[in-house]
Design a protein around this motif. Structure first.
Motif: not given
Lengths: 82, 267
Positions: A45-49, A77-78
């Motif tokens: 889920v986090i990786s979708r954003y 990541p920045a």
């Protein structure tokens, strides 16, 4: 109580640490495999954003007094830096 | 109206029956009328710990099956006038008693007696459900060990789900081992289980000897464990407000070591 001469935790400290972990899982009733499954889904889920390293996401169950909480941590990541 | 208190633990062998026996005797010594119920159907033990095994005629299953009245099944203690035991049966039919039966039985006894102490079987199955059914409050007995505390935590959760107020007895604690860093302290156990402590009973070989003889330790004099059981009894009936002492350090542990209690064996 730490043994200053050997630098090892006492068996009392070890017992306490083990209990905190075991009880956290007992109280939630999540067996080991289920927790990993949840970790993977949260990471997805986090990786979708945000683009993240899926393996770096960690979930932990912690217990304090009779309250139990779920901690999710993920390095982000920045922007532009990656 | 009396109060019904269930003595429980989850794990077996941590001292539930010994605790029930001693608290019952100690509360009776304070002048209250007390009935002890052995709720461990099929594995009765409270009778032998109390030294009343030769006097059993009827048991709890006879009472719930209306073969006799509760009054008739009660065995009066030889040493104390106001202490009675309702023994368990030795039948292996775990379904011989239901939570409703227990609720009714405990309710009837509470009308007549000041305290009804229920000795709960180990585990969290039917026997546990029966034992807690009629209880107004619970005492969880835990020894300072990982397995005992883990099981106690499960039981605490189940009691909380039934809205039964619960307090903690830490049993068989050795001030010497706590100080050495080889045993969880009573403060550690309280922190982990987040329960109100009602007593911390020291590891005491006198209890082993008392159990061999079928004599409650509190009736045998002033061993350290007996003194603490008596203090717990006073706290339970609201007579003593003194806080539970911390084990480790102080005169208490020095005395314990002087008496050789640090090497006492666990039952």
């Amino acid at each position: 109580m730490w043994n200053m001469f050997r630098g090892k935790p006492s068996s009392r400290e070890v017992a306490k640490g083990r209990l905190h972990l075991v009880l956290a899982h007992d109280r939630v009733g999540l067996e080991g495999g289920k927790l990993q499954e949840m970790r993977r889904e949260i990471a997805a889920v986090i990786s979708r954003y945000v683009p993240i390293d899926l393996d770096a996401v960690e979930v932990q169950i912690e217990t304090r007094s009779r309250a139990t909480e779920l901690r999710v941590s993920s390095p982000l990541p920045a922007r532009g830096g990656g | 109206m009396g109060r019904a208190i269930v003595i429980t633990s989850g794990k077996g062998g941590v001292g539930k029956t010994t605790t029930t026996c001693n608290l019952g005797a100690a509360i009776a010594q304070l002048g209250m009328s007390v009935v002890l119920i052995d709720a461990d159907i099929g594995l009765r033990n409270l009778d032998v710990v109390m030294g009343l095994e030769n006097r059993i005629v009827y048991h709890v299953v006879d009472v719930v099956q209306r073969k006799c009245t509760a009054q008739k099944a009660l065995i009066k203690d030889r040493r104390l006038d106001n202490l009675w035991l309702l023994p368990a049966s030795q039948t292996d039919d775990k379904d011989a008693v239901t939570p409703d039966d227990m609720r009714k039985l405990v309710g009837e006894l509470k009308v007549i007696y000041d305290y009804v102490l229920i000795d709960c079987p180990a585990g969290i199955e039917q026997g546990f459900k029966n034992a807690i059914a009629g209880a107004d409050e619970a005492v969880v007995v835990a020894t300072p060990e990982v397995s005992s505390i883990r099981d106690a935590d499960r039981v605490v959760g189940l009691l909380a789900a039934q809205d039964i107020p619960t307090r903690l007895i830490v049993n068989r604690i050795s001030a010497h081992l706590v100080k050495k860093g080889d045993m969880l302290s009573q403060a550690d156990v309280i922190e982990i289980l987040a329960l109100e402590l009602i007593g911390a009973v020291p590891l005491d070989e006198h209890v082993v000897a008392s159990t061999n003889k079928g004599m409650p330790a509190v009736l045998e004099g002033k061993s350290l464990a007996a003194r603490e059981f008596s203090r717990i009894a006073r706290r339970m009936i609201g007579l003593e407000t003194e806080a539970v002492r911390e084990t480790g350090g102080g005169w208490f542990s020095r005395l314990g070591r002087a008496l050789g209690l640090s090497s006492a064996t666990a039952a």
